[in-house]
Scaffold this motif. Structure first.
Motif, mmCIF file in Angstrom:
data_model
loop_
_atom_site.group_PDB
_atom_site.id
_atom_site.type_symbol
_atom_site.label_atom_id
_atom_site.label_comp_id
_atom_site.label_asym_id
_atom_site.label_seq_id
_atom_site.Cartn_x
_atom_site.Cartn_y
_atom_site.Cartn_z
ATOM 1 N N LYS A 1 4.569 7.910 -14.500
ATOM 2 C CA LYS A 1 4.641 7.975 -13.219
ATOM 3 C C LYS A 1 3.892 8.713 -12.309
ATOM 4 C CE LYS A 1 7.274 7.203 -8.967
ATOM 5 N NZ LYS A 1 6.882 8.629 -8.399
ATOM 6 N N GLU A 2 3.995 10.234 -12.764
ATOM 7 C CA GLU A 2 3.712 11.119 -12.361
ATOM 8 C C GLU A 2 2.175 11.265 -13.088
ATOM 9 O OE1 GLU A 2 4.712 16.194 -12.191
ATOM 10 O OE2 GLU A 2 5.153 14.904 -13.797
ATOM 11 N N LEU A 3 1.741 10.705 -13.753
ATOM 12 C CA LEU A 3 0.688 11.369 -14.422
ATOM 13 C C LEU A 3 0.010 9.888 -13.344
ATOM 14 C CD1 LEU A 3 0.947 12.072 -18.058
ATOM 15 C CD2 LEU A 3 0.149 13.190 -16.692
ATOM 16 N N ARG A 4 0.053 9.021 -13.427
ATOM 17 C CA ARG A 4 -0.506 8.166 -12.414
ATOM 18 C C ARG A 4 -0.755 8.259 -10.817
ATOM 19 N NH1 ARG A 4 2.944 3.803 -14.642
ATOM 20 N NH2 ARG A 4 4.198 4.128 -12.916
ATOM 21 N N GLU A 5 0.527 9.312 -10.228
ATOM 22 C CA GLU A 5 -0.383 9.995 -9.470
ATOM 23 C C GLU A 5 -1.410 10.901 -9.167
ATOM 24 O OE1 GLU A 5 4.104 9.088 -7.463
ATOM 25 O OE2 GLU A 5 3.782 11.228 -7.979
#
Length: 483
Positions: free
Chosen positions: A230-234
């Motif tokens: 999720k962090e990488l997508r953000e």
């Protein structure tokens, strides 16, 4: 090598890397004034002597910049630690064999490059392999404790060798740095890289394998994986731009977080710590006017006090948080440094003991606050895609400011005397408003939840974040079960 991680072993590897840093930082401080060293270096003047000491710092800045470069994430946290330790060994061999100032400076430059690489990579590696959020701060903070322990040990070894004769007085203490670099390599080598780095490189299977070793409960491992993804997508597609250095309106405020880390570490190293510990014996002996034996003993005691204080501050930083420790430290340090400067200005022998006491008081406060906390803050506040770059740039700020003070400090003292310490007093005072207005509290948050602290409104929506993570866990778990 199989993807096997032994967190305790890997953490001890980075600790030995910081022991090496502390040793290199302190080992020359106790031998600069010895006759064998002066003879080997052909009796250097003040400027040359300053360069012998400070070359290590400028080269460490270069090492940090190498780690902070755009392509550094391709190599991995673990490999950088190993490479840095190896480079340090090469530089130590050259330094130990030196018979001129130029050769010694060359050796110190090579040591510094390796040291900068280790110091920039170690906190990232430690933070990313620590499974318990509440232990991340203490485990990263004690890295500085080991650095201070290395400095203290170096000073005590120097003191012991002052009773010897000949070139062993300084060559053996300098050569002993190799021990810490070898331990760094031996303890780091058997381990895989950080799971976050594997995900950053799109090696999800390897990342999950390491996570499952860090978190034996599969549900927890899958939840952490979902948070990382999720962090990488953000952060996807978000690039660092100098235009965001002053006002950052990007979703995750990556540039603002890097800027805050760079300034925080820079301020910490303009407070006087390097000037004090690189020239501790000289300060007590020449500036304060104490006997040589007393000065050497006090130097060992001061560095030991610093090491103890850093360990205490690291373990208790979770109770009050990062901001409170830094604010309290800046306020108290300012009082001690201003008083110390005033006593030096008096220039009377009767005030020498009081000046020494103020210096010890400053160390007592700095050691649990501004010594470990900047390392903790920068290692956990940076976004994943730019963590290596952010920490590398922050540590490069440390070395650049340290070089400025260590190289220019003695020259300034020789020309303007006690007024030099006004510079350090000013930055002790500046630390308070800077932390109050710019530094956010990161205690108690996982690395993957830092975007919520710094990001815009849609990232800070707790319910949305929770739902996304929950859905991600279900999706990943279903995939794993099918496989």
């Amino acid at each position: 090598m199989g993807q096997k991680i032994r967190p305790a072993l890997a953490l001890w590897g980075t600790r030995m890397g910081f022991m090496s840093y502390g040793w290199d930082a302190g080992v020359l401080g106790g031998v600069l004034e010895t006759a064998p060293f002066q003879e080997a270096m052909q009796h250097p003047d003040t400027t040359t002597l300053s360069m012998i000491v400070a070359a290590f710092l400028l080269a460490s800045w270069l090492g940090c910049c190498i780690v902070a470069s755009p392509w550094s994430d391709r190599v991995g946290r673990r490999v950088w630690v190993l490479l840095g330790a190896f480079i340090q060994i090469v530089g130590t061999v050259i330094s130990t064999a030196s018979y001129s100032s130029g050769q010694m400076i060359a050796g110190r430059v090579i040591i510094g490059i390796g040291n900068g690489i280790v110091v920039a990579s170690g906190p990232v590696y430690s933070a990313e392999i620590t499974p318990v959020t509440s232990m991340r701060g203490p485990l990263v903070g004690i890295l500085m404790g080991f650095a201070c322990t290395g400095t203290a040990l170096a000073y005590w070894v120097d003191f012991g060798f002052t009773h010897a004769s000949g070139q062993v007085v300084w060559r053996v203490p300098v050569a002993m740095q190799i021990i810490w670099s070898l331990l760094t390599m031996a303890l780091t080598w058997p381990n895989s890289d950080s799971p976050r780095w594997y995900y950053l490189r799109n090696r999800d299977d390897e990342g999950l394998s390491v996570l499952q070793q860090l978190y034996p409960d599969q549900e927890t491992a899958l939840k952490v994986q979902a948070e990382i993804l999720k962090e990488l997508r953000e952060e996807k597609g978000e690039k660092l731009q100098l235009s965001n250095l002053i006002i950052d309106k990007t979703p995750t405020q990556a540039m603002r977080r890097i800027r805050d880390g760079v300034v925080l570490v820079g301020v910490a190293y303009l407070m006087g710590i390097n000037m004090i510990f690189y020239y501790m014996t000289t300060i007590f002996q020449v500036y304060i006017g104490l006997p040589s034996t007393t000065s050497s003993c006090l130097s060992g005691a001061a560095t030991t006090l610093l090491a103890i204080g850093v360990f205490v501050g690291s373990f208790f930083c979770e109770r009050s948080g990062r901001r409170k420790w830094l604010l309290w430290g800046s306020a108290s340090q300012s009082v001690f440094m201003i008083t110390f400067t005033g006593l030096l200005a008096a220039g009377q022998k009767a005030t020498s003991s009081a000046a020494a006491a103020m210096l010890f008081g400053w160390i007592l406060v700095f050691s649990p606050t501004w010594a470990p906390l900047p390392y903790i803050y920068v290692s956990e506040s940076m976004p994943l895609r730019h963590r290596h770059t952010g920490v590398g740039l922050s540590m490069s700020s440390q070395w650049l400011m340290a070089f400025l003070t260590v190289y220019a400090g003695p020259i300034a003292v020789a020309n303007v005397g006690w007024k030099t310490w006004i510079w350090f007093a000013v930055f002790n005072v500046i630390g308070f408003p800077y932390v109050y207005f710019f530094i956010r509290e990161t205690r108690g948050r996982s690395l993957e939840n830092m975007n919520d602290l710094f990001g815009d409104e849609h990232l800070a929506d707790g319910n949305s974040s929770s739902d996304d993570t929950s859905d991600g866990v279900k999706e990943i778990k279903a995939t794993v079960n099918e496989a």
